[in-house]
Design an enzyme around this catalytic site. Structure first.
Site, mmCIF file in Angstrom:
data_model
loop_
_atom_site.group_PDB
_atom_site.id
_atom_site.type_symbol
_atom_site.label_atom_id
_atom_site.label_comp_id
_atom_site.label_asym_id
_atom_site.label_seq_id
_atom_site.Cartn_x
_atom_site.Cartn_y
_atom_site.Cartn_z
ATOM 1 N N TYR A 44 -0.144 8.857 34.451
ATOM 2 C CA TYR A 44 -1.020 7.674 34.484
ATOM 3 C C TYR A 44 -0.775 6.805 35.718
ATOM 4 C CZ TYR A 44 -3.004 8.398 29.810
ATOM 5 O OH TYR A 44 -3.696 8.872 28.725
ATOM 6 N N LYS A 57 -3.453 12.767 21.694
ATOM 7 C CA LYS A 57 -2.388 11.776 21.879
ATOM 8 C C LYS A 57 -1.506 11.661 20.630
ATOM 9 C CE LYS A 57 -4.955 9.064 25.317
ATOM 10 N NZ LYS A 57 -5.348 7.674 25.726
ATOM 11 N N ASN A 72 -6.085 5.727 21.058
ATOM 12 C CA ASN A 72 -7.466 6.209 20.994
ATOM 13 C C ASN A 72 -7.604 7.733 20.923
ATOM 14 O OD1 ASN A 72 -6.797 6.707 23.633
ATOM 15 N ND2 ASN A 72 -8.572 5.696 24.527
ATOM 16 N N HIS A 130 -7.279 11.942 25.396
ATOM 17 C CA HIS A 130 -7.540 11.663 26.805
ATOM 18 C C HIS A 130 -8.392 12.790 27.351
ATOM 19 C CE1 HIS A 130 -6.929 10.820 31.082
ATOM 20 N NE2 HIS A 130 -6.760 12.121 31.221
ATOM 21 N N GLU A 180 -4.966 16.715 37.236
ATOM 22 C CA GLU A 180 -4.307 16.651 35.931
ATOM 23 C C GLU A 180 -3.925 18.043 35.416
ATOM 24 O OE1 GLU A 180 -6.461 12.460 34.622
ATOM 25 O OE2 GLU A 180 -6.870 14.255 33.436
HETATM 26 P P1 CMP Z 1 -7.284 7.350 28.677
HETATM 27 O O1 CMP Z 1 -8.597 8.040 28.713
HETATM 28 O O2 CMP Z 1 -6.106 8.129 28.302
HETATM 29 O O3 CMP Z 1 -7.013 6.667 30.100
HETATM 30 C C1 CMP Z 1 -6.246 5.507 30.252
HETATM 31 C C2 CMP Z 1 -5.870 4.892 28.944
HETATM 32 O O4 CMP Z 1 -5.454 3.562 29.005
HETATM 33 C C3 CMP Z 1 -7.070 4.852 28.023
HETATM 34 O O5 CMP Z 1 -7.396 6.145 27.623
HETATM 35 C C4 CMP Z 1 -6.591 3.905 26.946
HETATM 36 O O6 CMP Z 1 -5.853 4.561 25.955
HETATM 37 C C5 CMP Z 1 -5.681 2.998 27.734
HETATM 38 N N1 CMP Z 1 -6.320 1.714 27.903
HETATM 39 C C6 CMP Z 1 -7.427 1.434 28.595
HETATM 40 N N2 CMP Z 1 -7.701 0.139 28.534
HETATM 41 C C7 CMP Z 1 -6.748 -0.422 27.785
HETATM 42 C C8 CMP Z 1 -6.479 -1.741 27.362
HETATM 43 N N3 CMP Z 1 -7.282 -2.752 27.709
HETATM 44 N N4 CMP Z 1 -5.397 -1.936 26.602
HETATM 45 C C9 CMP Z 1 -4.591 -0.909 26.276
HETATM 46 N N5 CMP Z 1 -4.794 0.367 26.652
HETATM 47 C C10 CMP Z 1 -5.869 0.593 27.389
#
Ligand code: CMP
Length: 143
Positions: free
Chosen positions: A50, A10, A113, A116, A127
């Site tokens: 998403y 990311k 984070n 993904h 995906e």
């Molecule tokens: P990802 O695995 O990319 O899938 C969905 C993403 O949404 C997740 O990682 C996080 O980066 C994001 N996400 C999930 N929960 C939250 C939250 N409570 N607040 C903000 N972002 C979130």
């Protein structure tokens, strides 16, 4: 079984210049990179990717974050690749991620984070098709 899954480094992790360190985690754990591309996602691309989270309160923030810089997108292949990639990444919130996982070492928060990974074999296929044409995915003829 041998599976394929999507991994995305990311914008936060690309910005920290740790693409190579993250790739090393995949390769050291027996996953092969069989396709890869760097992309700066448009709003349509981020929202489409998403779409499953469209109704979630964090959707807007998630889309803005995913558009905030280039991402590195790869197809990983290997035994049990979907689950293995999720194990290597660690759980969504880095605070709860196990020692030695990508998110423990490179993620800052639940929203920023670092990576993904597809959450199921079914979503992995969706995906992969979202970002790659079949001819962009390679058979590794030398191992
Ligand atoms: P990802 O695995 O990319 O899938 C969905 C993403 O949404 C997740 O990682 C996080 O980066 C994001 N996400 C999930 N929960 C939250 C939250 N409570 N607040 C903000 N972002 C979130």
């Amino acid at each position: 079984a041998i599976e394929r899954t999507i991994s995305i480094v990311k914008p936060d992790a690309v910005g920290k210049n740790v693409i190579g360190k993250i790739y090393d985690r995949f390769e050291s754990n027996g996953l092969k990179i069989v396709a890869a591309k760097m992309k700066h996602l448009t709003r349509d691309e981020a929202e489409g990717f998403y779409a499953i989270h469209k109704e979630r309160p964090f959707f807007g923030e998630l889309v803005e974050f995913m558009m905030s810089g280039p991402v590195m997108i790869q197809v990983l292949e290997g035994e049990n690749a979907v689950a293995k990639n999720r194990e290597i990444m660690g759980v969504t919130n880095p605070i709860n991620a196990d020692v030695g996982t990508i998110r423990k070492d490179f993620a800052d928060s639940m929203s920023e984070n670092a990576v993904h990974g597809s959450d199921s074999l079914e979503n992995a296929q969706i995906e992969i098709n979202y970002f790659f044409q079949p001819e962009e995915i390679f058979v590794r003829t030398r191992g």
